[in-house]
Design an enzyme around this catalytic site. Structure first.
Site, PDB file in Angstrom:
ATOM      1  N   SER A 134      93.155 -39.842  58.110  1.00 28.60           N
ATOM      2  CA  SER A 134      94.489 -39.272  57.884  1.00 28.60           C
ATOM      3  C   SER A 134      95.510 -40.132  58.608  1.00 28.60           C
ATOM      4  O   SER A 134      95.475 -40.258  59.836  1.00 28.60           O
ATOM      5  CB  SER A 134      94.550 -37.851  58.431  1.00 28.60           C
ATOM      6  N   HIS A 174      93.872 -40.889  53.444  1.00 26.81           N
ATOM      7  CA  HIS A 174      94.346 -39.505  53.316  1.00 26.81           C
ATOM      8  C   HIS A 174      95.819 -39.419  53.721  1.00 26.81           C
ATOM      9  O   HIS A 174      96.193 -39.802  54.839  1.00 26.81           O
ATOM     10  CB  HIS A 174      93.483 -38.596  54.198  1.00 26.81           C
ATOM     11  N   ASP A 222      98.986 -37.087  54.331  1.00 22.76           N
ATOM     12  CA  ASP A 222      99.414 -35.707  54.596  1.00 22.76           C
ATOM     13  C   ASP A 222     100.906 -35.557  54.352  1.00 22.76           C
ATOM     14  O   ASP A 222     101.723 -35.910  55.192  1.00 22.76           O
ATOM     15  CB  ASP A 222      99.063 -35.336  56.040  1.00 22.76           C
ATOM     16  N   MET A 245     104.021 -33.252  54.117  1.00 25.86           N
ATOM     17  CA  MET A 245     104.460 -31.933  54.637  1.00 25.86           C
ATOM     18  C   MET A 245     105.958 -31.775  54.407  1.00 25.86           C
ATOM     19  O   MET A 245     106.716 -32.710  54.656  1.00 25.86           O
ATOM     20  CB  MET A 245     104.181 -31.853  56.141  1.00 25.86           C
ATOM     21  N   HIS A 302      97.452 -35.166  50.007  1.00 21.38           N
ATOM     22  CA  HIS A 302      97.285 -33.749  50.352  1.00 21.38           C
ATOM     23  C   HIS A 302      98.689 -33.160  50.474  1.00 21.38           C
ATOM     24  O   HIS A 302      99.381 -33.392  51.460  1.00 21.38           O
ATOM     25  CB  HIS A 302      96.511 -33.676  51.682  1.00 21.38           C
ATOM     26  N   MET A 315     101.072 -30.542  51.295  1.00 20.63           N
ATOM     27  CA  MET A 315     101.330 -29.283  52.008  1.00 20.63           C
ATOM     28  C   MET A 315     102.793 -28.936  51.761  1.00 20.63           C
ATOM     29  O   MET A 315     103.647 -29.051  52.636  1.00 20.63           O
ATOM     30  CB  MET A 315     101.023 -29.466  53.498  1.00 20.63           C
ATOM     31  N   MET A 342      90.396 -26.580  54.560  1.00 19.61           N
ATOM     32  CA  MET A 342      91.079 -26.792  55.841  1.00 19.61           C
ATOM     33  C   MET A 342      90.262 -26.168  56.978  1.00 19.61           C
ATOM     34  O   MET A 342      89.923 -24.987  56.938  1.00 19.61           O
ATOM     35  CB  MET A 342      92.479 -26.158  55.838  1.00 19.61           C
ATOM     36  N   ASP A 353      88.933 -30.951  56.298  1.00 18.96           N
ATOM     37  CA  ASP A 353      90.101 -31.559  56.935  1.00 18.96           C
ATOM     38  C   ASP A 353      90.534 -30.769  58.170  1.00 18.96           C
ATOM     39  O   ASP A 353      90.925 -29.615  58.054  1.00 18.96           O
ATOM     40  CB  ASP A 353      91.241 -31.569  55.886  1.00 18.96           C
TER      41      ASP A 353
HETATM   42  C1  DX5 Z   1      96.586 -31.178  59.108  1.00 22.26           C
HETATM   43  C2  DX5 Z   1      96.267 -32.366  58.221  1.00 22.26           C
HETATM   44  C3  DX5 Z   1      95.089 -33.156  58.651  1.00 22.26           C
HETATM   45  C4  DX5 Z   1      95.178 -33.707  60.033  1.00 22.26           C
HETATM   46  C5  DX5 Z   1      93.828 -34.108  60.526  1.00 22.26           C
HETATM   47  O1  DX5 Z   1      97.639 -30.500  58.540  1.00 22.26           O
HETATM   48  O2  DX5 Z   1      96.044 -31.950  56.902  1.00 22.26           O
HETATM   49  O3  DX5 Z   1      94.810 -34.175  57.708  1.00 22.26           O
HETATM   50  O4  DX5 Z   1      96.045 -34.767  60.124  1.00 22.26           O
HETATM   51  O5  DX5 Z   1      93.972 -34.560  61.812  1.00 22.26           O
HETATM   52  P1  DX5 Z   1      92.832 -34.416  62.907  1.00 22.26           P
HETATM   53  O6  DX5 Z   1      91.654 -35.169  62.402  1.00 22.26           O
HETATM   54  O7  DX5 Z   1      93.448 -35.045  64.113  1.00 22.26           O
HETATM   55  O8  DX5 Z   1      92.553 -32.960  63.077  1.00 22.26           O
HETATM   56 ZN    ZN Z   2      95.217 -33.384  55.262  1.00 18.18          ZN
END
Ligand code: DX5
Ligand code: ZN
Length: 222
Positions: free
Chosen positions: A9, A34, A36, A38, A67, A69, A138, A174
């Site tokens: 990620s 990956h 993320d 948001m 991903h 969010m 998750m 994840d």
């Molecule tokens: C959380 C994300 C993850 C996160 C994982 O909202 O979707 O992808 O970055 O990070 P670690 O591996 O540090 O938990």
């Molecule tokens: Zn993620």
């Protein structure tokens, strides 16, 4: 059995050097990248969207695993595809018309994923099983990297694998994934692991490689 995919990620990367970080993690031997995304609504944090994905697309030719969010993910699906996403995963909690959203993702030529927050029952997947390429389970409450793994997801992964009934669908887990937490989810049926803080440690290709190898080693021959 195919080797488990490692999807670092980039939330844990140095955003000031994002292009180089993605190039380095690619060279270190990851499988997917990956991303993320948001929006500050669905989760209490903001990261990046299509313009940044487009800007880093050339840093790696590996699978870009987006991903989302975000609330109302339907609005920008095509833009994510154009920016370079290969897998587009939406949250079941954020998609009002999940069946339609998944079909649209596939129609765009991407692989379609559904993500479930830790408290979300997997039952909703039952109605979209034939529209799915990936389930993103998750194992932390989404929004931030570096949180602790929630162990109840291990049984959830087993139940989802059973529900998939032999279908060729990835289960990706994840949040809080380390060489200590990874074996249980892989034994339960996960085929891809997202890891942020456990992979982006050390700040060099050599250390990223070592971190990825540690994860691979932990889940080999289970
Ligand atoms: C959380 C994300 C993850 C996160 C994982 O909202 O979707 O992808 O970055 O990070 P670690 O591996 O540090 O938990
Ligand atoms: Zn993620």
């Amino acid at each position: 059995m195919a080797e488990v995919k490692i999807a670092p990620s980039i939330l844990a990367a140095d955003f000031g050097r994002l292009f180089e970080e993605i190039r380095d993690i690619d060279q270190a031997g990851c499988d997917w990248i990956h991303l993320d995304v948001m929006d500050g609504h669905f989760v209490p944090n903001l990261t990046f969207g299509p313009p940044v994905i487009r800007a880093v697309r050339k840093a790696s030719s590996k699978t870009f695993d987006a991903h989302l969010m975000v609330t109302n993910p339907d609005r920008l699906l095509e833009t994510y595809r154009e920016a370079g996403a290969d897998i587009i995963t939406v949250h079941a909690e954020a998609a009002d018309h999940l069946d339609r959203t998944l079909s649209r993702i596939r129609d765009l030529g991407c692989r379609a994923g559904v993500s479930l927050n830790p408290h979300t029952a997997e039952e909703c997947l039952r109605y979209v099983l034939d529209r799915l390429d990936l389930v993103l389970v998750m194992s932390v409450n989404p929004g931030f990297g570096g949180q602790s793994f929630i162990p109840t997801v291990v049984d959830k992964v087993s139940r989802i694998r059973e529900m998939l009934d032999g279908r060729d669908v990835e289960i990706e887990v994840d949040g809080g994934i380390t060489p200590d937490t990874a074996p249980a989810v892989v034994a339960a049926g996960a085929t891809a692991l997202v890891a942020g803080s456990a992979v982006f440690k050390g700040g060099s290709v050599a250390s990223y490689k070592q971190n990825i190898e540690a994860l691979r080693h932990a889940v080999r021959d289970l």
